[in-house]
Design an enzyme around this catalytic site. Structure first.
Site, short mmCIF file in Angstrom:
data_model
loop_
_atom_site.label_atom_id
_atom_site.label_comp_id
_atom_site.label_asym_id
_atom_site.label_seq_id
_atom_site.Cartn_x
_atom_site.Cartn_y
_atom_site.Cartn_z
N ILE A 1 -2.80 1.32 -6.39
CA ILE A 1 -4.13 0.98 -5.90
C ILE A 1 -4.10 0.79 -4.38
O ILE A 1 -5.01 1.24 -3.67
CB ILE A 1 -4.66 -0.29 -6.60
CG1 ILE A 1 -4.97 0.01 -8.07
CG2 ILE A 1 -5.92 -0.81 -5.89
CD1 ILE A 1 -5.36 -1.22 -8.88
N TYR B 1 0.05 -14.49 -14.91
CA TYR B 1 -0.64 -13.49 -14.10
C TYR B 1 -2.13 -13.83 -14.02
O TYR B 1 -2.72 -13.84 -12.92
CB TYR B 1 -0.44 -12.10 -14.71
CG TYR B 1 -1.27 -11.01 -14.07
CD1 TYR B 1 -0.91 -10.48 -12.83
CD2 TYR B 1 -2.41 -10.50 -14.69
CE1 TYR B 1 -1.65 -9.48 -12.23
CE2 TYR B 1 -3.15 -9.49 -14.11
CZ TYR B 1 -2.78 -8.98 -12.88
OH TYR B 1 -3.53 -7.99 -12.30
N SER C 1 0.81 -1.23 0.00
CA SER C 1 0.00 0.00 0.00
C SER C 1 0.83 1.27 0.00
O SER C 1 0.33 2.35 0.30
CB SER C 1 -0.95 0.00 1.20
OG SER C 1 -0.28 -0.30 2.41
#
Length: 263
Positions: free
Chosen positions: A19, A154, A15
């Site tokens: 995002i 991914y 964080s």
């Protein structure tokens, strides 16, 4: 709608930027005590300074840990023994042809994108169940359902997150704990900006222009025809973490701009 998370501790992995940073900011603005996580002390300190400048009254702490292996996860748990809200945002991505993805790549994506959330959920979910309230959110991707041919490893890892989240939601049946996945589409995060920087410079365009062209050419089914902002994704996550979202669990919630062509 007024979302009040006063008295709740929220851990948002990865964080310090992108995002994850936007999610940390949204949860802090809602009154939660937010733990900002990053892989280096410098990145965590920078994020905390930015959050405090914007939200002077926010309750914040930093926790440095690299979640690409079990040792890093253990270090984070030691620093933050309990949490009411866990946002599993840590993840890596890259464009890579399938025939160039070796076993080490597959293992790296599985450990970082899948096992980090598994390990943290295994620890924090117990306390949430004991207290009768909690929120776990996995930051997956529209690529979990629309597997991209240019980064299959991914997409695989993001699909795995959906399976884990759905199973944990069932495990928490009737407990007051919810577990959900949020599926962003193309989002103008720092990682995406870095990925597009070379192309933008070569073509003499802004990164925003390059990102919009990427969406229109590579995700042509997008309805908004542009990348989302990190705050648009964070808004969904903050709601899912709220008291008001108590009947939303086991869900895969899309913030993909309409990329997935399904009803």
């Amino acid at each position: 709608m007024h979302i009040d998370l006063t008295g709740k501790t929220a851990l948002v992995t990865a964080s310090s930027a992108g995002i994850g940073f936007a999610i940390a900011k949204g949860l802090a603005a809602a009154g939660a005590h937010v733990v900002v996580n990053g892989r280096s002390q410098g990145s965590v300190d920078k994020a905390l300074a930015a959050l405090r400048a914007e939200l002077p009254a926010a309750s914040l702490q930093g926790a440095v840990a690299d979640l690409s292996d079990a040792a890093g996860t253990d270090a984070l748990i030691a620093a933050v023994p309990a949490a009411d809200i866990l946002v599993n945002n840590a993840g890596i991505f890259e464009l890579k042809p399938f025939f160039e993805i070796d076993d080490a790549d597959w293992e790296r994506y599985f450990q970082t994108n899948v096992m980090s959330g598994v390990r943290l959920s295994r620890h924090y979910l117990k306390g949430m169940l004991d207290r009768g309230w909690g929120r776990i959110v996995f930051i997956s991707s529209e690529s979990a359902l629309n597997i991209p041919a240019d980064m299959i490893h991914y997409g695989f890892s993001k699909t795995a997150q959906l399976a884990v989240a759905r199973g944990l939601a069932k495990l928490a049946t009737g407990s007051g704990v919810t577990v959900n996945s949020v599926l962003p589409g193309p989002t103008l995060s720092e990682g995406v900006k870095a990925m597009l920087k070379e192309t933008a410079e070569k073509e003499g365009k802004s990164i925003e222009q390059a990102a919009t062209e990427f969406v229109r050419s590579q995700r042509a089914s997008s309805i908004i025809q542009r990348p989302a902002t990190v705050d648009e994704v964070a808004n969904m996550v903050v709601y899912v973490c709220s008291m008001q979202a108590s009947a939303t669990t086991g869900a895969a919630l899309r913030v993909d701009g309409g990329v997935l062509d399904t009803i």
